[in-house]
Design a protein around this motif. Structure first.
Motif, PDB file in Angstrom:
ATOM      1  N   GLY A   1     -13.714 -31.340   1.032  1.00 37.18           N
ATOM      2  CA  GLY A   1     -12.695 -30.518   1.660  1.00 37.18           C
ATOM      3  C   GLY A   1     -12.603 -29.153   1.003  1.00 37.18           C
ATOM      4  O   GLY A   1     -13.549 -28.645   0.397  1.00 37.18           O
ATOM      5  N   ALA A   2     -11.419 -28.540   1.109  1.00 41.89           N
ATOM      6  CA  ALA A   2     -11.210 -27.204   0.566  1.00 41.89           C
ATOM      7  C   ALA A   2     -11.288 -27.217  -0.953  1.00 41.89           C
ATOM      8  O   ALA A   2     -10.906 -28.196  -1.596  1.00 41.89           O
ATOM      9  CB  ALA A   2      -9.853 -26.670   1.011  1.00 41.89           C
TER      10      ALA A   2
ATOM     11  N   TYR B   1     -11.800 -24.990 -11.992  1.00 43.59           N
ATOM     12  CA  TYR B   1     -10.588 -25.437 -11.300  1.00 43.59           C
ATOM     13  C   TYR B   1     -10.811 -26.807 -10.652  1.00 43.59           C
ATOM     14  O   TYR B   1      -9.949 -27.688 -10.709  1.00 43.59           O
ATOM     15  CB  TYR B   1     -10.174 -24.424 -10.233  1.00 43.59           C
ATOM     16  CG  TYR B   1      -9.293 -23.304 -10.732  1.00 43.59           C
ATOM     17  CD1 TYR B   1      -7.920 -23.324 -10.511  1.00 43.59           C
ATOM     18  CD2 TYR B   1      -9.819 -22.211 -11.416  1.00 43.59           C
ATOM     19  CE1 TYR B   1      -7.093 -22.291 -10.946  1.00 43.59           C
ATOM     20  CE2 TYR B   1      -9.011 -21.172 -11.856  1.00 43.59           C
ATOM     21  CZ  TYR B   1      -7.653 -21.211 -11.626  1.00 43.59           C
ATOM     22  OH  TYR B   1      -6.841 -20.185 -12.080  1.00 43.59           O
ATOM     23  N   GLU B   2     -11.963 -26.979 -10.017  1.00 38.66           N
ATOM     24  CA  GLU B   2     -12.245 -28.239  -9.326  1.00 38.66           C
ATOM     25  C   GLU B   2     -12.218 -29.417 -10.288  1.00 38.66           C
ATOM     26  O   GLU B   2     -11.552 -30.440 -10.035  1.00 38.66           O
ATOM     27  CB  GLU B   2     -13.613 -28.156  -8.634  1.00 38.66           C
ATOM     28  CG  GLU B   2     -13.859 -29.220  -7.596  1.00 38.66           C
ATOM     29  CD  GLU B   2     -13.147 -28.936  -6.279  1.00 38.66           C
ATOM     30  OE1 GLU B   2     -12.981 -29.876  -5.486  1.00 38.66           O
ATOM     31  OE2 GLU B   2     -12.772 -27.770  -6.036  1.00 38.66           O
ATOM     32  N   ALA B   3     -12.921 -29.292 -11.404  1.00 40.45           N
ATOM     33  CA  ALA B   3     -13.012 -30.400 -12.358  1.00 40.45           C
ATOM     34  C   ALA B   3     -11.686 -30.655 -13.061  1.00 40.45           C
ATOM     35  O   ALA B   3     -11.243 -31.804 -13.190  1.00 40.45           O
ATOM     36  CB  ALA B   3     -14.108 -30.116 -13.381  1.00 40.45           C
TER      37      ALA B   3
ATOM     38  N   SER C   1      -8.976 -38.383  -5.745  1.00 38.43           N
ATOM     39  CA  SER C   1     -10.422 -38.566  -5.829  1.00 38.43           C
ATOM     40  C   SER C   1     -11.057 -37.587  -6.811  1.00 38.43           C
ATOM     41  O   SER C   1     -10.661 -36.416  -6.894  1.00 38.43           O
ATOM     42  CB  SER C   1     -11.052 -38.370  -4.444  1.00 38.43           C
ATOM     43  OG  SER C   1     -12.458 -38.407  -4.522  1.00 38.43           O
ATOM     44  N   LEU C   2     -12.060 -38.074  -7.510  1.00 37.49           N
ATOM     45  CA  LEU C   2     -12.853 -37.217  -8.388  1.00 37.49           C
ATOM     46  C   LEU C   2     -14.027 -36.577  -7.650  1.00 37.49           C
ATOM     47  O   LEU C   2     -14.753 -35.766  -8.229  1.00 37.49           O
ATOM     48  CB  LEU C   2     -13.382 -38.035  -9.571  1.00 37.49           C
ATOM     49  CG  LEU C   2     -12.346 -38.474 -10.603  1.00 37.49           C
ATOM     50  CD1 LEU C   2     -12.959 -39.474 -11.580  1.00 37.49           C
ATOM     51  CD2 LEU C   2     -11.792 -37.284 -11.353  1.00 37.49           C
ATOM     52  N   VAL C   3     -14.218 -36.944  -6.395  1.00 39.92           N
ATOM     53  CA  VAL C   3     -15.351 -36.450  -5.621  1.00 39.92           C
ATOM     54  C   VAL C   3     -14.938 -35.182  -4.861  1.00 39.92           C
ATOM     55  O   VAL C   3     -14.029 -35.224  -4.023  1.00 39.92           O
ATOM     56  CB  VAL C   3     -15.840 -37.507  -4.621  1.00 39.92           C
ATOM     57  CG1 VAL C   3     -17.021 -36.965  -3.802  1.00 39.92           C
ATOM     58  CG2 VAL C   3     -16.238 -38.790  -5.342  1.00 39.92           C
TER      59      VAL C   3
END
Length: 470
Positions: free
Chosen positions: A263-264, A140-142, A258-260
């Motif tokens: 945070g949550a 999910y993050e990526a 941001s790609l970094v």
């Protein structure tokens, strides 16, 4: 020279853990597992299911000596290879448009993550529930960060579920395979060179091809991770390099996305759908439903209707005269007309039969769908929508929304989500006890229960379809 744009993301993916004990993450993992499970199970009852199954079976030759990996495809009794099982399940879980979405990333993240994680968990010994949780969070993050980073210019012509979804699948697979940061960066490089998926099928009336997109995202993403695991290097600057993705697509990324990872976790920002249609129109449908309830409006009282939303509403869901259920899911005018006419837009009731109702079609023809510049400017961080109905006696009724039911600002509670699941999954899994087993698996996954079957067997026990396909 600065490091690759994807370096910090790759480092985070390789290091992330399952976040056990974080109540918000635990809840999200259970909810999104249940959302995907419902979409997958229901997909086996869709008319497209046998055709897609036949196509992927031909590619994978399931049951052959090299493919007997024990990976399951929903509703099918044969053992599949992990890559093709993941791809097939991704397609199946997108047939009905029930699966989760995301405002800023403009994509369906879950169908590019869960199939990859479950297939590889079935194929690889020693995988734990903690590994699977970490892989889901990584995917999910990526995927969501990449989708938001590529932005509106990319989404205008490319289906982000297919492009950014490849990164979601690659990151999920890389984390499940426990690749280190360098190998994960290679996996993302392999993902970028395969990322593809165009909206042209909308222009050409080929709606039945839409489910190909999550399938190729998952197939390519899992393949990318396997290539990296084998030590084959991928392009480290596949995004920003002189002959990378941004240069090839001739776009500038969204500067505020941001790609970094910070945070949550991004999984907390996704949306579980409130309607079984294209997510671009959900705010408008929410507003229309509330307008009707508040005003007690009857269709015979309506003189004219104006529906407003961002330009993406017209670009993706602007079809005017649908001829079947698949088309209807991308026709804003039709769906608004159906709701105003008292028709059924529920997950289990929206079957496309209303496209033959000339009264509904006639009302849809009279609905003006507009894209005010101020609404387009607020997209995709918001999903602004406004419905205005003028009655025959001159009253002007209006209702407006900025967000959708199911967005992070208005999330589902667990029990209503379970009820939603039973309705959706009941299209194919008629045994209530079997559905309850899926619910309990998803609840346990959210809690990090290591006693769960890592193969997620309850997802695939769709007996009526199993008997037909075996």
């Amino acid at each position: 020279m600065t490091g690759p744009a994807l370096q910090e993301l790759a480092t985070w993916v390789a290091a992330t853990e399952g976040a056990a004990g974080d109540a918000a993450v635990d809840s999200a993992l259970a909810c999104y597992a249940l959302d995907w499970a419902g979409a997958l199970i229901a997909g086996t009852a869709h008319d497209l299911y046998p055709r897609y199954l036949a196509a992927f079976a031909a590619l994978a030759a399931p049951g052959a000596p090299g493919c007997a990996g024990g990976c399951a495809v929903a509703g099918d009794a044969r053992g599949w290879s992990p890559v093709e099982a993941a791809a097939a399940n991704a397609a199946i879980s997108h047939f009905w448009e029930f699966d989760d979405s995301h405002r800023a990333a403009m994509m369906h993240p879950g169908i590019t993550v869960w199939p990859a994680v479950v297939a590889l968990a079935q194929a690889r010994p020693g995988v734990t529930v903690a590994d699977m949780r970490a892989a889901v969070l990584a995917g999910y993050e990526a995927g969501l960060r990449m989708g938001a980073h590529l932005g509106k210019a990319h989404a205008a012509t490319n289906h982000v579920t297919a492009t950014a979804g490849t990164f979601g699948a690659a990151a999920a697979a890389a984390r499940l395979l426990r690749l280190d940061a360098a190998a994960t960066l290679s996996a993302l490089g392999h993902a970028g060179t395969q990322a593809a998926g165009l909206w042209q099928f909308l222009e050409d009336g080929a709606m039945e091809a839409k489910a190909v997109h999550p399938a190729i995202a998952v197939r390519n993403g899992v393949t990318a991770a396997l290539l990296a695991e084998a030590g084959i290097p991928g392009a480290a600057r596949v995004l920003e390099g002189g002959r990378g993705m941004l240069a090839a697509w001739k776009i500038a990324p969204e500067p505020s996305a941001s790609l970094v990872p910070e945070g949550a976790p991004m999984i907390l920002t996704a949306t579980i759908k409130g309607w079984p249609v294209c997510g671009q129109m959900h705010s408008l449908l929410d507003a229309t439903q509330d307008l009707m309830r508040k005003a007690g409006l009857r269709v015979e009282e309506i003189a004219s209707v104006t529906a407003e939303g961002p330009q993406a509403l017209l670009d993706v869901a602007g079809l005017r005269r649908p001829t079947n259920a698949g088309d209807a899911k991308f026709s804003t005018a039709f769906c608004v007309a159906l709701m105003l006419s008292g028709g059924d837009l529920s997950f289990t009731g929206f079957d496309g039969s209303a496209v033959r109702d000339e009264a509904v079609q006639a009302l849809a023809d009279r609905i003006e769908v507009l894209a005010p510049p101020e609404f387009s400017a607020r997209y995709p961080k918001e999903r602004p929508a406004r419905i205005t109905a003028t009655t025959r006696d001159g009253q002007v009724l209006t209702e407006e929304r900025s967000f959708r039911r199911g967005d992070p600002e208005a999330p589902w509670e667990w029990e209503p989500l379970v009820e939603r699941f039973h309705g959706i999954a009941g299209l194919a899994m008629r045994d209530a006890a079997a559905r309850r087993a899926v619910v309990e698996w998803c609840r346990g996954f959210g809690a990090g229960d290591e006693t769960l079957d890592r193969a997620a067997a309850p997802f695939f026990r769709v007996d009526p379809v199993l008997e037909r396909a075996a």
